[in-house]
Write an enzyme that holds these catalytic residues in place. Sequence first.
Site, PDB file in Angstrom:
ATOM      1  N   SER A  22      49.108  52.248  13.175  1.00 36.38           N
ATOM      2  CA  SER A  22      49.198  53.005  11.933  1.00 36.38           C
ATOM      3  C   SER A  22      47.789  53.401  11.504  1.00 36.38           C
ATOM      4  O   SER A  22      46.805  52.925  12.080  1.00 36.38           O
ATOM      5  CB  SER A  22      49.859  52.121  10.868  1.00 36.38           C
ATOM      6  OG  SER A  22      50.009  52.809   9.654  1.00 36.38           O
ATOM      7  N   LYS A  23      47.667  54.271  10.554  1.00 39.21           N
ATOM      8  CA  LYS A  23      46.346  54.594   9.990  1.00 39.21           C
ATOM      9  C   LYS A  23      46.563  55.297   8.670  1.00 39.21           C
ATOM     10  O   LYS A  23      47.594  55.945   8.455  1.00 39.21           O
ATOM     11  CB  LYS A  23      45.563  55.527  10.930  1.00 39.21           C
ATOM     12  CG  LYS A  23      44.073  55.504  10.692  1.00 39.21           C
ATOM     13  CD  LYS A  23      43.406  54.332  11.380  1.00 39.21           C
ATOM     14  CE  LYS A  23      41.918  54.276  11.128  1.00 39.21           C
ATOM     15  NZ  LYS A  23      41.263  53.287  11.977  1.00 39.21           N
TER      16      LYS A  23
END
Length: 477
Positions: free
Chosen positions: A106-107
């Site tokens: 994720s980011k």
Amino acid sequence: MSISGEPSFRESVDLMFNRASKLMDLSPGLEQKIRVCNSTYTVRFGVRLRGKIETFTGYRSVHSEHMEPVKGGIRYALSVHQDEVEALAALMTYKCALVETPFGGSKGGLCVDPRAWDEHELELITRRFAYELIKRDLIHPAQNVPAPDMGTGEREMAWIADQYARMNTTDINAKACVTGKPPHAGGIQGRVEATGRGVQYALREFFRHKDDMGKAGLTGSLDGKRVIVQGLGNVGYHAAKFLSQEDGVKVIAVIERDGALLNPKGLDIEDVRQWMNSHDGLLAGYPHATHVANGAAVLEEACDILIPAAMEGVIHLGNAERIKAPLIIEAANGPITYGADEILRRKGCVIIPDMYANAGGVTVSYFEWVKNLSHIRFGRMQRRAEEARSRLLVEELERLSSDKGLGWTLADDFKERFLTGSDELALVRSGLDDTMRTAYQAMREVWHSRQDVEDLRVAAYIVSISRVAQTYRSKGL
Ligand code: NAD
């Protein structure tokens, strides 16, 4: 395609993925499932600041949920956009698989210039962004756990953790909702330095393999190697400091936003950083080096190891041909574009890829998350027991020596080191070192055992993709 005629950052990551997946036996459906980004949430929210409402845009991308929680930093920069966040989320998936941290990728990112706001204003902005993500479970100890990235650090992570705790008052695992917190607020020793420390451990491992060094035309050890570092922020500063203080490398240039400092005899990194801290983050005026205004051109100077540790896309079609470093370690995410990567490989340059080189951060974040869930500091139960056993041995050796008249004496510094049990920092460093060595060996095994694998990047992708594929297959996909 971007205006420069090069693929965007996300396209670049996908193209690199494709180079590897072509060499693998994946069904087209599974290959696509692994490559694509599952979802990106965009939020626009207002904060009343300086008498008016300011609107901010933020993102949280989830690339792959083959393992949960998903993990990845939150970046603060005006340049943040969806393509970049998705590229970084994809890299997180592959990175976590490569270093065997049990997370999906994720980011997050917020379009904000952190230097344009004071501390209190940044806290309001951060808490509001966190609120928007928390209420959608995009920050959650079991589902999505952010960490620091460019423009954020311990302070922002502490605000996020507190915001989560306020909104989830009965969650006993609340602290595990984010990593990179300060130690007094549920963090772990060694997290701030972890990514830079990981770069150091990665280089040490590379230099243990003479045939790998040979591919870059390098011999000897790290001692005396000439290094250029771009970006003296969290990652670049720690990497440059540890490598110069502990491994004897000579940092002959550092590149920052306002140009570069050059000193062929080697720069004192601690001194340069102190100068930056007291001069608005600028290098100009530093007395013990030559300042050049065109920092990007210094990437092309001759050196043994180039460490881009600032941002993506800095080595591109426009400068790759002129890069002289035989070894590049990608401390930043995506510093080399897809096109530049091809040119550099053709020139014989060895690239230690980002998904491995900067994985120290997520590795120690994993330790922090485990610490938060277990509610106990690493080493608390074992440290004194370990010391007591060592003391038993030392006392017995000394007794034998005196009883039998052997005349042995144990050196004081040996005794001191042997009798000191491992505290949290020592355990974190040991876990990080082990992780970096093991992951390098997994990449190297693929690199050396397959004729069709030319470089470490493809090897890294092959290791990661096969692990993600294995997880999907065992879920019945
Ligand atoms: P940071 O904000 O602490 O530092 C970045 C540094 O680069 C700053 O000193 C900044 O002034 C400098 N910089 C920015 N633009 C530049 C330019 N054009 N030329 C030269 N210098 C420039 O960020 P960071 O956390 O050190 O992250 C740096 C890179 O490492 C990013 O790509 C990030 O995604 C990656 N990374 C960070 C972590 C982490 O734990 N912080 C973990 C993995 C990867």
